[in-house]
Write a protein that holds these residues in place. Structure first.
Motif, PDB file in Angstrom:
ATOM      1  N   CYS A  20       0.858  -1.179   0.000  1.00 57.04           N
ATOM      2  CA  CYS A  20       0.000   0.000   0.000  1.00 57.04           C
ATOM      3  C   CYS A  20       0.899   1.236   0.000  1.00 57.04           C
ATOM      4  O   CYS A  20       1.859   1.305   0.766  1.00 57.04           O
ATOM      5  CB  CYS A  20      -0.879  -0.025   1.245  1.00 57.04           C
ATOM      6  SG  CYS A  20      -2.142   1.241   1.278  1.00 57.04           S
ATOM      7  N   ASP A  21       0.596   2.208  -0.877  1.00 55.69           N
ATOM      8  CA  ASP A  21       1.430   3.410  -0.938  1.00 55.69           C
ATOM      9  C   ASP A  21       0.976   4.448   0.094  1.00 55.69           C
ATOM     10  O   ASP A  21       0.049   4.210   0.870  1.00 55.69           O
ATOM     11  CB  ASP A  21       1.464   3.991  -2.352  1.00 55.69           C
ATOM     12  CG  ASP A  21       0.102   4.473  -2.835  1.00 55.69           C
ATOM     13  OD1 ASP A  21      -0.838   4.583  -2.030  1.00 55.69           O
ATOM     14  OD2 ASP A  21      -0.013   4.752  -4.043  1.00 55.69           O
ATOM     15  N   ALA A  22       1.609   5.594   0.106  1.00 56.66           N
ATOM     16  CA  ALA A  22       1.324   6.638   1.097  1.00 56.66           C
ATOM     17  C   ALA A  22      -0.085   7.216   0.963  1.00 56.66           C
ATOM     18  O   ALA A  22      -0.634   7.741   1.933  1.00 56.66           O
ATOM     19  CB  ALA A  22       2.349   7.764   0.966  1.00 56.66           C
ATOM     20  N   HIS A  27      -1.137  -1.824  -4.602  1.00 59.50           N
ATOM     21  CA  HIS A  27      -0.494  -2.172  -5.866  1.00 59.50           C
ATOM     22  C   HIS A  27       0.374  -3.406  -5.652  1.00 59.50           C
ATOM     23  O   HIS A  27       0.692  -3.778  -4.531  1.00 59.50           O
ATOM     24  CB  HIS A  27       0.343  -1.008  -6.412  1.00 59.50           C
ATOM     25  CG  HIS A  27       1.416  -0.534  -5.492  1.00 59.50           C
ATOM     26  ND1 HIS A  27       2.673  -1.062  -5.486  1.00 59.50           N
ATOM     27  CD2 HIS A  27       1.402   0.405  -4.522  1.00 59.50           C
ATOM     28  CE1 HIS A  27       3.405  -0.454  -4.575  1.00 59.50           C
ATOM     29  NE2 HIS A  27       2.651   0.443  -3.968  1.00 59.50           N
ATOM     30  N   TRP A  28       0.698  -4.054  -6.764  1.00 58.27           N
ATOM     31  CA  TRP A  28       1.653  -5.152  -6.707  1.00 58.27           C
ATOM     32  C   TRP A  28       2.683  -4.936  -7.791  1.00 58.27           C
ATOM     33  O   TRP A  28       2.421  -4.314  -8.806  1.00 58.27           O
ATOM     34  CB  TRP A  28       0.993  -6.528  -6.822  1.00 58.27           C
ATOM     35  CG  TRP A  28       0.415  -6.886  -8.159  1.00 58.27           C
ATOM     36  CD1 TRP A  28      -0.868  -6.680  -8.560  1.00 58.27           C
ATOM     37  CD2 TRP A  28       1.077  -7.511  -9.256  1.00 58.27           C
ATOM     38  NE1 TRP A  28      -1.050  -7.125  -9.837  1.00 58.27           N
ATOM     39  CE2 TRP A  28       0.142  -7.653 -10.289  1.00 58.27           C
ATOM     40  CE3 TRP A  28       2.374  -7.969  -9.478  1.00 58.27           C
ATOM     41  CZ2 TRP A  28       0.451  -8.229 -11.510  1.00 58.27           C
ATOM     42  CZ3 TRP A  28       2.676  -8.540 -10.694  1.00 58.27           C
ATOM     43  CH2 TRP A  28       1.729  -8.681 -11.691  1.00 58.27           C
ATOM     44  N   LYS A  29       3.884  -5.408  -7.523  1.00 56.07           N
ATOM     45  CA  LYS A  29       4.954  -5.312  -8.500  1.00 56.07           C
ATOM     46  C   LYS A  29       5.832  -6.546  -8.385  1.00 56.07           C
ATOM     47  O   LYS A  29       5.883  -7.201  -7.346  1.00 56.07           O
ATOM     48  CB  LYS A  29       5.771  -4.045  -8.312  1.00 56.07           C
ATOM     49  CG  LYS A  29       6.471  -3.943  -6.982  1.00 56.07           C
ATOM     50  CD  LYS A  29       7.200  -2.636  -6.855  1.00 56.07           C
ATOM     51  CE  LYS A  29       7.818  -2.525  -5.462  1.00 56.07           C
ATOM     52  NZ  LYS A  29       8.570  -1.310  -5.294  1.00 56.07           N
ATOM     53  N   CYS A  30       6.493  -6.856  -9.483  1.00 58.45           N
ATOM     54  CA  CYS A  30       7.353  -8.032  -9.550  1.00 58.45           C
ATOM     55  C   CYS A  30       8.738  -7.587  -9.990  1.00 58.45           C
ATOM     56  O   CYS A  30       8.897  -6.548 -10.636  1.00 58.45           O
ATOM     57  CB  CYS A  30       6.771  -9.044 -10.535  1.00 58.45           C
ATOM     58  SG  CYS A  30       7.723 -10.590 -10.614  1.00 58.45           S
ATOM     59  N   ALA A  38      -4.395  -0.146  -7.911  1.00 49.26           N
ATOM     60  CA  ALA A  38      -5.846   0.003  -7.755  1.00 49.26           C
ATOM     61  C   ALA A  38      -6.114   1.020  -6.651  1.00 49.26           C
ATOM     62  O   ALA A  38      -5.214   1.719  -6.201  1.00 49.26           O
ATOM     63  CB  ALA A  38      -6.483  -1.339  -7.421  1.00 49.26           C
ATOM     64  N   GLY A  39      -7.338   1.059  -6.185  1.00 47.81           N
ATOM     65  CA  GLY A  39      -7.752   1.987  -5.138  1.00 47.81           C
ATOM     66  C   GLY A  39      -7.370   1.511  -3.757  1.00 47.81           C
ATOM     67  O   GLY A  39      -6.513   0.659  -3.594  1.00 47.81           O
ATOM     68  N   GLY A  40      -8.048   2.041  -2.757  1.00 40.98           N
ATOM     69  CA  GLY A  40      -7.686   1.755  -1.384  1.00 40.98           C
ATOM     70  C   GLY A  40      -8.654   0.895  -0.605  1.00 40.98           C
ATOM     71  O   GLY A  40      -8.498   0.742   0.596  1.00 40.98           O
ATOM     72  N   SER A  41      -9.659   0.313  -1.258  1.00 38.29           N
ATOM     73  CA  SER A  41     -10.648  -0.482  -0.514  1.00 38.29           C
ATOM     74  C   SER A  41     -10.165  -1.917  -0.299  1.00 38.29           C
ATOM     75  O   SER A  41      -9.191  -2.364  -0.888  1.00 38.29           O
ATOM     76  CB  SER A  41     -11.979  -0.501  -1.256  1.00 38.29           C
ATOM     77  OG  SER A  41     -11.890  -1.288  -2.420  1.00 38.29           O
ATOM     78  N   ALA A  42     -10.873  -2.645   0.552  1.00 38.69           N
ATOM     79  CA  ALA A  42     -10.544  -4.046   0.802  1.00 38.69           C
ATOM     80  C   ALA A  42     -10.721  -4.884  -0.457  1.00 38.69           C
ATOM     81  O   ALA A  42      -9.974  -5.835  -0.686  1.00 38.69           O
ATOM     82  CB  ALA A  42     -11.418  -4.595   1.936  1.00 38.69           C
ATOM     83  N   THR A  43     -11.689  -4.533  -1.284  1.00 40.37           N
ATOM     84  CA  THR A  43     -11.900  -5.256  -2.544  1.00 40.37           C
ATOM     85  C   THR A  43     -10.700  -5.067  -3.461  1.00 40.37           C
ATOM     86  O   THR A  43     -10.253  -6.006  -4.114  1.00 40.37           O
ATOM     87  CB  THR A  43     -13.181  -4.761  -3.255  1.00 40.37           C
ATOM     88  OG1 THR A  43     -14.279  -4.943  -2.370  1.00 40.37           O
ATOM     89  CG2 THR A  43     -13.425  -5.511  -4.539  1.00 40.37           C
ATOM     90  N   ASP A  44     -10.152  -3.859  -3.511  1.00 39.32           N
ATOM     91  CA  ASP A  44      -8.966  -3.606  -4.330  1.00 39.32           C
ATOM     92  C   ASP A  44      -7.776  -4.419  -3.829  1.00 39.32           C
ATOM     93  O   ASP A  44      -6.991  -4.924  -4.620  1.00 39.32           O
ATOM     94  CB  ASP A  44      -8.617  -2.114  -4.325  1.00 39.32           C
ATOM     95  CG  ASP A  44      -9.659  -1.280  -5.031  1.00 39.32           C
ATOM     96  OD1 ASP A  44     -10.225  -1.757  -6.040  1.00 39.32           O
ATOM     97  OD2 ASP A  44      -9.926  -0.162  -4.573  1.00 39.32           O
ATOM     98  N   TRP A  45      -7.655  -4.565  -2.511  1.00 36.80           N
ATOM     99  CA  TRP A  45      -6.578  -5.379  -1.962  1.00 36.80           C
ATOM    100  C   TRP A  45      -6.707  -6.822  -2.432  1.00 36.80           C
ATOM    101  O   TRP A  45      -5.731  -7.433  -2.842  1.00 36.80           O
ATOM    102  CB  TRP A  45      -6.600  -5.315  -0.434  1.00 36.80           C
ATOM    103  CG  TRP A  45      -5.608  -6.247   0.192  1.00 36.80           C
ATOM    104  CD1 TRP A  45      -4.279  -6.025   0.365  1.00 36.80           C
ATOM    105  CD2 TRP A  45      -5.874  -7.559   0.700  1.00 36.80           C
ATOM    106  NE1 TRP A  45      -3.696  -7.118   0.965  1.00 36.80           N
ATOM    107  CE2 TRP A  45      -4.653  -8.071   1.169  1.00 36.80           C
ATOM    108  CE3 TRP A  45      -7.021  -8.346   0.796  1.00 36.80           C
ATOM    109  CZ2 TRP A  45      -4.549  -9.342   1.740  1.00 36.80           C
ATOM    110  CZ3 TRP A  45      -6.918  -9.593   1.358  1.00 36.80           C
ATOM    111  CH2 TRP A  45      -5.689 -10.077   1.823  1.00 36.80           C
TER     112      TRP A  45
END
Length: 62
Positions: A20-22, A27-30, A38-45
């Motif tokens: 999670c950013d500031a 987001h995810w990265k490899c 994505a956004g900040g909701s639990a669904t986005d996670w």
């Protein structure tokens, strides 16, 4: 009936990182350069974790 077990010898070379950013966006990265945000909701996670797992499983081992 006999069940055979196959042992995986190849390691996965792709290990995505979900964070999670500031601003509260997930987001995810490899290490290979792939990623998504994505956004900040639990669904986005959940979508980010799912996307990272799909990427990890779709890439061949070393």
């Amino acid at each position: 009936m006999k069940t055979t077990f196959r042992r995986r010898t190849a390691r996965r070379s792709h290990h995505p990182d979900v964070s999670c950013d500031a601003l509260g966006r997930w987001h995810w990265k490899c290490q290979c350069g792939a990623g998504a945000h994505a956004g900040g909701s639990a669904t986005d996670w959940r979508w980010m974790v799912t996307g990272a797992l799909v990427h990890q499983n779709a890439c061949p081992g070393e």
